[in-house]
Structure formats: structure tokens, C-alpha cells
Write an enzyme that holds these catalytic residues in place. Sequence first.
Site, PDB file in Angstrom:
ATOM      1  CD  GLU A 202     -38.917  38.317   6.190  1.00  6.08           C
ATOM      2  OE1 GLU A 202     -39.320  37.734   7.224  1.00  6.08           O
ATOM      3  OE2 GLU A 202     -39.090  39.526   5.979  1.00  6.08           O
TER       4      GLU A 202
ATOM      5  NE  ARG B 208     -33.669  40.689   2.758  1.00  4.69           N
ATOM      6  CZ  ARG B 208     -33.748  39.434   2.315  1.00  4.69           C
ATOM      7  NH1 ARG B 208     -32.784  38.953   1.510  1.00  4.69           N
ATOM      8  NH2 ARG B 208     -34.773  38.656   2.634  1.00  4.69           N
TER       9      ARG B 208
ATOM     10  CG  HIS C  30     -33.225  44.100   5.582  1.00  3.01           C
ATOM     11  ND1 HIS C  30     -33.614  44.797   4.457  1.00  3.01           N
ATOM     12  CD2 HIS C  30     -34.101  43.073   5.712  1.00  3.01           C
ATOM     13  CE1 HIS C  30     -34.680  44.216   3.925  1.00  3.01           C
ATOM     14  NE2 HIS C  30     -35.005  43.164   4.667  1.00  3.01           N
TER      15      HIS C  30
END
Length: 211
Positions: A83, A59, A10
Site C-alpha cells: 500500500e 492482509r 485485500h
Amino acid sequence: MIRRVVCLRHGQTKWNVEQRFQGHSDIPLDRTGVAQAARAASLLAALKPTAIVSSDLQRAYDTGAALGRLTGLGVQVDKELRERGGGAWEGLTREEIKAGWPAEFEAWEAPGGEVVADVADRVSEAIRRWVARLPDDGLLVVASHGAALRLGIARLLGLPEELWSALGGLGNCSWSVLEEGRRGWRLLEHNAGTLPEPVSSDDRPEAETDR
């Protein structure tokens, strides 16, 4: 049958600039990140992707959506591409983490956070699942996160865990390209799309400072 995967990190966020651990926190792209996503999209659209899948965090989704707008493809969402969870560290700067948890900082193991092997497993399994839906010679773009992608790539390549640090970090809106062959996966490009620069990510510190 040759299928490829572009692993796209991102764009920049405010927390990247402040070197805060983002993890599962849903932080948006900043103005620079939006511009980075647009630039990456303009380059990757030329590869004529077959499908785009993204982490459920905004994001990553907004980064994938920039490519979707150029290609006319919808962006599928998969929370397994998130993540690495940062537990007690999420929202804290590197200096705050180092001061509060010196031993854990050295190992880069956040209290209450995810184990790297678990992240590698979930991300690589998610990529395999989406690749299985591609036609022959298809190209999948995966919009995700720095540590998640590096760990997933290492698992797909079959690297032993002690060698995972050999893969450097991914810069914002940089990407890696994998190709699926008869003998497994191979890495065609890594951290492509920008000139070498320091990487600000939730990855291990040495993966970010090595040039």
C-alpha cells in the site's frame, strides 16, 4: 496473445472499520475479512488463474492465499505491491488526520508518506514484471491494496494524473480486471464482486465516498 490481470484488494481489517490509515503497517484480516477472502476465492477460482502474486503485507497475502488453497497455486510475494506509505498518518483515524494536518488532509499528502506518482510507478512496474512471466492467454491475480491498485491501474491505462480520481475506490475483496492488447491495457471490470457500498481505504477521501 491476450493476457489478463485481476487486481484483488485485500479483505477487511479492524483498521478499515475504524477508518485508520494502514499504509505499510502490517495489520491482519479480521473475521469478516477472512470470510470475504474465502468468498472472493470461490468466485475467482472459476477463472482458472495461472499465477498469484501478493504484497508482502499479511492482509494482502492471506487474501491471495485463500485463492491459492482452492487453485493449488503458490502465492509469490512482491513488496513493490505494498500500500501507499502513510508516513506520520499511519494508525491515525480520518478525524485525527484532518484535525492535525488540515491542509495536507485536503491534498491527501501525508508528511513523510509516499507521493502518488511514485506509488503508481512502482505498482504498475511490478504488475508488468509479473505479467511478462505469464504464458499466452495467462491470468495473473494480484492481491494488493486499495490505493496502490487504483494508482497502478491508472498508470497502466495511461491516464494523465489529473484524471486518476475518475477511477473510484476498491471495496474490500473487490477486484478490477485488466486485459493486455496490442494497443496497451484496457479496463474490463472495476470494483467488481460486491454491490456498491462505501469504501474504507487509504485512498483519497473523495474516492471512497463517491458512489
